[in-house]
Write a protein that holds these residues in place. Sequence first.
Motif, mmCIF file in Angstrom:
data_model
loop_
_atom_site.group_PDB
_atom_site.id
_atom_site.type_symbol
_atom_site.label_atom_id
_atom_site.label_comp_id
_atom_site.label_asym_id
_atom_site.label_seq_id
_atom_site.Cartn_x
_atom_site.Cartn_y
_atom_site.Cartn_z
ATOM 1 N N MET A 1 0.844 -1.201 0.000
ATOM 2 C CA MET A 1 0.000 0.000 0.000
ATOM 3 C C MET A 1 0.875 1.246 0.000
ATOM 4 O O MET A 1 1.932 1.266 0.643
ATOM 5 C CB MET A 1 -0.918 -0.001 1.238
ATOM 6 C CG MET A 1 -1.806 1.228 1.346
ATOM 7 S SD MET A 1 -2.790 1.295 2.873
ATOM 8 C CE MET A 1 -4.195 0.322 2.398
ATOM 9 N N LYS A 2 0.428 2.270 -0.715
ATOM 10 C CA LYS A 2 1.142 3.549 -0.710
ATOM 11 C C LYS A 2 0.170 4.662 -0.305
ATOM 12 O O LYS A 2 -0.949 4.726 -0.794
ATOM 13 C CB LYS A 2 1.732 3.858 -2.091
ATOM 14 C CG LYS A 2 2.587 5.123 -2.109
ATOM 15 C CD LYS A 2 3.107 5.453 -3.503
ATOM 16 C CE LYS A 2 4.324 4.616 -3.854
ATOM 17 N NZ LYS A 2 4.959 5.104 -5.114
ATOM 18 N N GLY A 62 0.805 5.867 -7.986
ATOM 19 C CA GLY A 62 0.710 4.620 -7.229
ATOM 20 C C GLY A 62 0.074 4.746 -5.862
ATOM 21 O O GLY A 62 0.067 3.788 -5.083
ATOM 22 N N VAL A 63 -0.495 5.915 -5.546
ATOM 23 C CA VAL A 63 -1.047 6.158 -4.205
ATOM 24 C C VAL A 63 -2.463 5.584 -4.092
ATOM 25 O O VAL A 63 -3.310 5.803 -4.949
ATOM 26 C CB VAL A 63 -1.053 7.675 -3.892
ATOM 27 C CG1 VAL A 63 -1.919 7.989 -2.674
ATOM 28 C CG2 VAL A 63 0.372 8.163 -3.681
ATOM 29 N N ASP A 64 -2.702 4.843 -2.997
ATOM 30 C CA ASP A 64 -4.016 4.242 -2.731
ATOM 31 C C ASP A 64 -4.893 5.129 -1.849
ATOM 32 O O ASP A 64 -6.117 5.074 -1.928
ATOM 33 C CB ASP A 64 -3.835 2.892 -2.017
ATOM 34 C CG ASP A 64 -2.967 1.934 -2.808
ATOM 35 O OD1 ASP A 64 -3.424 1.454 -3.845
ATOM 36 O OD2 ASP A 64 -1.815 1.674 -2.389
ATOM 37 N N ALA A 65 -4.249 5.902 -0.958
ATOM 38 C CA ALA A 65 -5.010 6.697 0.009
ATOM 39 C C ALA A 65 -4.264 7.986 0.324
ATOM 40 O O ALA A 65 -3.028 8.035 0.285
ATOM 41 C CB ALA A 65 -5.245 5.902 1.292
ATOM 42 N N LYS A 109 -8.357 5.674 -3.626
ATOM 43 C CA LYS A 109 -9.687 5.154 -3.287
ATOM 44 C C LYS A 109 -10.187 5.701 -1.953
ATOM 45 O O LYS A 109 -11.366 5.584 -1.634
ATOM 46 C CB LYS A 109 -9.646 3.623 -3.211
ATOM 47 C CG LYS A 109 -9.169 2.936 -4.483
ATOM 48 C CD LYS A 109 -8.931 1.453 -4.239
ATOM 49 C CE LYS A 109 -8.080 0.833 -5.325
ATOM 50 N NZ LYS A 109 -6.678 1.268 -5.279
ATOM 51 N N GLN A 110 -9.275 6.288 -1.169
ATOM 52 C CA GLN A 110 -9.620 6.668 0.204
ATOM 53 C C GLN A 110 -8.976 8.017 0.544
ATOM 54 O O GLN A 110 -7.824 8.278 0.185
ATOM 55 C CB GLN A 110 -9.079 5.579 1.136
ATOM 56 C CG GLN A 110 -9.714 5.500 2.491
ATOM 57 C CD GLN A 110 -9.167 4.317 3.284
ATOM 58 O OE1 GLN A 110 -8.259 3.608 2.842
ATOM 59 N NE2 GLN A 110 -9.698 4.098 4.467
ATOM 60 N N ILE A 159 -14.533 8.849 -4.183
ATOM 61 C CA ILE A 159 -13.491 8.448 -3.225
ATOM 62 C C ILE A 159 -14.115 8.351 -1.833
ATOM 63 O O ILE A 159 -14.883 9.223 -1.432
ATOM 64 C CB ILE A 159 -12.337 9.470 -3.233
ATOM 65 C CG1 ILE A 159 -11.629 9.463 -4.591
ATOM 66 C CG2 ILE A 159 -11.337 9.199 -2.112
ATOM 67 C CD1 ILE A 159 -10.644 10.607 -4.795
ATOM 68 N N SER A 160 -13.792 7.296 -1.108
ATOM 69 C CA SER A 160 -14.282 7.123 0.264
ATOM 70 C C SER A 160 -13.628 8.166 1.170
ATOM 71 O O SER A 160 -12.412 8.349 1.138
ATOM 72 C CB SER A 160 -13.924 5.712 0.740
ATOM 73 O OG SER A 160 -14.054 5.592 2.126
#
Length: 302
Positions: A1-2, A62-65, A109-110, A159-160
């Motif tokens: 995770m990033k 590449g960032v998820d949150a 996503k977050q 986005i959550s």
Amino acid sequence: MKVLITGATGLIGTELVSLLLKKGIHINYLTTAEDKIQNEERYNGYLWNPDKGEIDESALEGVDAVIHLAGATISKRWTEKYKQEILESRIISTNMLYNVLKNTKHEVKQFISASAIGIYPDSRTEVYSEDNTAVDTSFLGKVTQKWEEAVSQIERLGISVAKVRTGLVLSGKGGALPEMAKPVKFGLGAAFGDGEQYQSWIHIRDLVHIYYYILTEELEGVYNAVAPYPVSQNTLMKTIADVLDKPYFMPNIPSFVLQLALGEMHILLLSSQNVSARKILDSGFQFRYLSLEKAVKSALKV
């Protein structure tokens, strides 16, 4: 995770970065200071300047949150100019993140944002859960409301979003606790006002673990980040004195003296918010510091 973090070099950000790195999470962070940029295997800095509308968009690769902690400290005298900075540092930076997420290809996503229990009205009788919609009429209440409204627009992007309403953070490395402990060390500790106002507190380790928990459990919505057992201001000061093994007998500091010394920001010391931790507890989060005495001892390394 990033994860992309703003405010990564602040009091809470530093502790959060340390935790996330230990958990194997890769971190990108945004900073306005070129000399704070580091590039390591799992920790990489990128420049931004929200006031000028400038950001290195490669920070999102590449960032998820995103964890958004940036904002000017409220623990500085509130001149009219500085009040504007407190507000704008939160709103402008949040709007910039919204715009870059809206206009740039990304995998986020977050979005988890800091907020404050100062949004709740000053009260000696109410117990505030996240469902309470009343907003304090003070400057801090209005700032927090506008800040949260700016964060909410990110939901439009699919986005959550989670908002972490934070109480009084207990840390020995900065914030209010070391300042409260200073007079106590000289035997001059005293409560503010009548001392009966509620202080909803949290140890900094529990706070950063709440961020990690919201991140990994993919929670959304508003969460109060406070320990389950708020105390009176008098109890807080007496506990600090007990932990430091110092006498506690000085008369309370009247509110008018605080107002003369601190100006408008004296409300930080006098406002009362009894804030519930029930929602985060019900989600499955477990606090490490339920006892105020244990939390103060840990923070002050006694």
